[in-house]
Design an enzyme around this catalytic site. Structure first.
Site, PDB file in Angstrom:
ATOM      1  N   GLY A  24     -10.939  -2.949   8.914  1.00 36.14           N
ATOM      2  CA  GLY A  24     -10.530  -3.062  10.310  1.00 36.14           C
ATOM      3  C   GLY A  24     -11.679  -3.115  11.294  1.00 36.14           C
ATOM      4  O   GLY A  24     -11.474  -3.056  12.502  1.00 36.14           O
TER       5      GLY A  24
ATOM      6  N   GLY B 213     -13.935  -5.264   6.140  1.00 34.01           N
ATOM      7  CA  GLY B 213     -14.897  -5.799   7.099  1.00 34.01           C
ATOM      8  C   GLY B 213     -15.320  -7.239   6.855  1.00 34.01           C
ATOM      9  O   GLY B 213     -16.166  -7.758   7.577  1.00 34.01           O
TER      10      GLY B 213
ATOM     11  N   GLY C 193      -8.376  -8.767   5.449  1.00 29.75           N
ATOM     12  CA  GLY C 193      -7.222  -8.393   6.262  1.00 29.75           C
ATOM     13  C   GLY C 193      -7.397  -8.873   7.674  1.00 29.75           C
ATOM     14  O   GLY C 193      -7.121 -10.018   8.015  1.00 29.75           O
ATOM     15  N   SER C 194      -7.940  -7.990   8.507  1.00 35.70           N
ATOM     16  CA  SER C 194      -8.061  -8.247   9.943  1.00 35.70           C
ATOM     17  C   SER C 194      -8.833  -9.532  10.233  1.00 35.70           C
ATOM     18  O   SER C 194      -8.523 -10.236  11.204  1.00 35.70           O
ATOM     19  CB  SER C 194      -8.784  -7.065  10.593  1.00 35.70           C
ATOM     20  OG  SER C 194      -8.400  -5.851   9.987  1.00 35.70           O
TER      21      SER C 194
ATOM     22  N   LYS D  27       0.815  -1.228   0.000  1.00 34.69           N
ATOM     23  CA  LYS D  27       0.000   0.000   0.000  1.00 34.69           C
ATOM     24  C   LYS D  27       0.838   1.263   0.000  1.00 34.69           C
ATOM     25  O   LYS D  27       1.878   1.328   0.645  1.00 34.69           O
ATOM     26  CB  LYS D  27      -0.839   0.046   1.276  1.00 34.69           C
ATOM     27  CG  LYS D  27      -1.919  -0.983   1.364  1.00 34.69           C
ATOM     28  CD  LYS D  27      -2.703  -0.750   2.652  1.00 34.69           C
ATOM     29  CE  LYS D  27      -3.596  -1.911   2.998  1.00 34.69           C
ATOM     30  NZ  LYS D  27      -4.481  -2.321   1.946  1.00 34.69           N
TER      31      LYS D  27
HETATM   32  O1  5RP Z   1      -6.820  -2.176   3.170  1.00 30.64           O
HETATM   33  C1  5RP Z   1      -7.163  -3.023   2.398  1.00 30.64           C
HETATM   34  C2  5RP Z   1      -7.299  -2.719   1.009  1.00 30.64           C
HETATM   35  O2  5RP Z   1      -6.673  -1.462   0.818  1.00 30.64           O
HETATM   36  C3  5RP Z   1      -7.390  -4.343   2.937  1.00 30.64           C
HETATM   37  O3  5RP Z   1      -6.886  -5.345   2.179  1.00 30.64           O
HETATM   38  C4  5RP Z   1      -8.802  -4.578   3.258  1.00 30.64           C
HETATM   39  O4  5RP Z   1      -9.603  -3.453   3.166  1.00 30.64           O
HETATM   40  C5  5RP Z   1      -8.798  -5.207   4.565  1.00 30.64           C
HETATM   41  O5  5RP Z   1      -9.804  -4.780   5.414  1.00 30.64           O
HETATM   42  P1  5RP Z   1     -10.160  -5.690   6.637  1.00 30.64           P
HETATM   43  O6  5RP Z   1      -9.011  -5.618   7.593  1.00 30.64           O
HETATM   44  O7  5RP Z   1     -11.404  -5.088   7.199  1.00 30.64           O
HETATM   45  O8  5RP Z   1     -10.389  -7.055   6.091  1.00 30.64           O
END
Ligand code: 5RP
Length: 289
Positions: A150, A211, A232-233, A78
């Site tokens: 997040g 999310g 991600g999270s 990123k």
């Molecule tokens: O930042 C991201 C994309 O730019 C992440 O890959 C995504 O949004 C992850 O979000 P989360 O932690 O809610 O799964």
């Protein structure tokens, strides 16, 4: 074929896949073993970025390179919105994709990166069709709906996907003579509005993000029409990341099979604890325009 066409085709190859945020080599290997189509190398997953506060920047290139050396799937990283020097640095270390992300603290509140100045493909976030077409107009090869990263709360991802779908349907149904007015009102390039009118879809791949925390969340986004998901999270903040990662990959493939989804949802250990959107101090999705 031009570089941009190549990049758009490259992104098509990720279709149907899951892109997982990873913060170290061990997590990257778990993601690859689970069947992720790519990983996003970053120092903190979005829920930790939220918790820690402060300015979130591009990750240490050494850490990104270590992840690149450890896996054979594409590696993304990123940059802050508008931070074209962070993008130059990531391109210099041979990153596979750059995510100009609202999850990091924006560097420029007027301009996004001119992505046409780079050979490497970019992915950018959107909440609606106008935002998607502006990023594509700047050279993005791939789009993701923003959701609210997040939070472990899928409601914003759903809202953005539905908004995008509604906007596309509206443009498709409009008479040709309305397209210039629509382009003006959406703040989107005319040619791209015309493409959507003629084809009923974006000219690039669209994933859902922000999310997604369960196999059912991933399948929900796929049934709503995205072509893959970012998680991600939801994985590495859960009780059993390896198991959940595999289940989310399979759910993204078998998103239309409720019996399979029921099996995949069983016994996954604790899910990440979620946040209610109305209680958030910062809405990342509102960053960028
Ligand atoms: O930042 C991201 C994309 O730019 C992440 O890959 C995504 O949004 C992850 O979000 P989360 O932690 O809610 O799964």
């Amino acid at each position: 074929m031009g570089n941009y066409e190549l990049n758009k085709n490259l992104a098509q190859m990720l279709k149907g896949g899951v892109i997982m945020d990873v913060t170290n080599v061990e997590q990257a290997k778990i993601a690859e073993a689970a069947g992720a189509c790519a990983v996003m190398a970053l120092e903190r997953v979005p829920s930790d970025i939220r918790k820690d506060g402060g300015v979130a920047r591009m990750s240490d290139p050494q850490m990104i390179k270590a992840i690149k050396n450890a896996v054979s799937i594409p590696v993304m990283a990123k940059v802050r919105i508008g931070h074209f020097v962070e993008a130059q640095i990531l391109e210099a270390i041979g990153i596979d994709y750059i995510d100009e992300s609202e999850v990091l603290t924006p560097a420029d509140d007027l301009y996004h990166v001119d992505k046409t100045a780079f050979k490497v493909p970019f992915v950018c976030g959107c909440r609606n069709l106008g935002e998607a077409l502006r990023r594509i107009g700047e050279g993005a090869s791939m789009i993701r709906t923003k959701g609210e990263a997040g939070t472990g709360n899928v409601v914003e991802a759903v809202r953005h996907m539905r908004q995008l779908n509604n906007d596309i349907h509206q443009v498709q149904a409009a008479p040709v003579e309305a397209l210039m007015t629509i382009a003006k009102e959406m703040g989107a390039p005319y040619d791209l509005v015309k493409f959507v009118h003629e084809n009923g879809k974006l000219p690039v791949v669209n994933f859902a993000a922000g999310g997604i925390a369960t196999p059912a969340d991933a399948a929900l986004m796929m049934q709503l029409g995205c072509e893959g998901v970012f998680v991600g999270s939801g994985i590495f903040k859960s009780g059993d990341p390896a198991k959940r990662a595999k289940a989310i990959v399979l759910a993204t493939t078998y998103y239309n099979d409720p019996v399979k989804l029921a099996q995949l949802s069983e016994n996954l250990g604790e899910a990440m604890s979620g946040l209610e959107i109305s209680k958030l101090e910062n809405k990342y999705a509102e960053r960028g325009w």
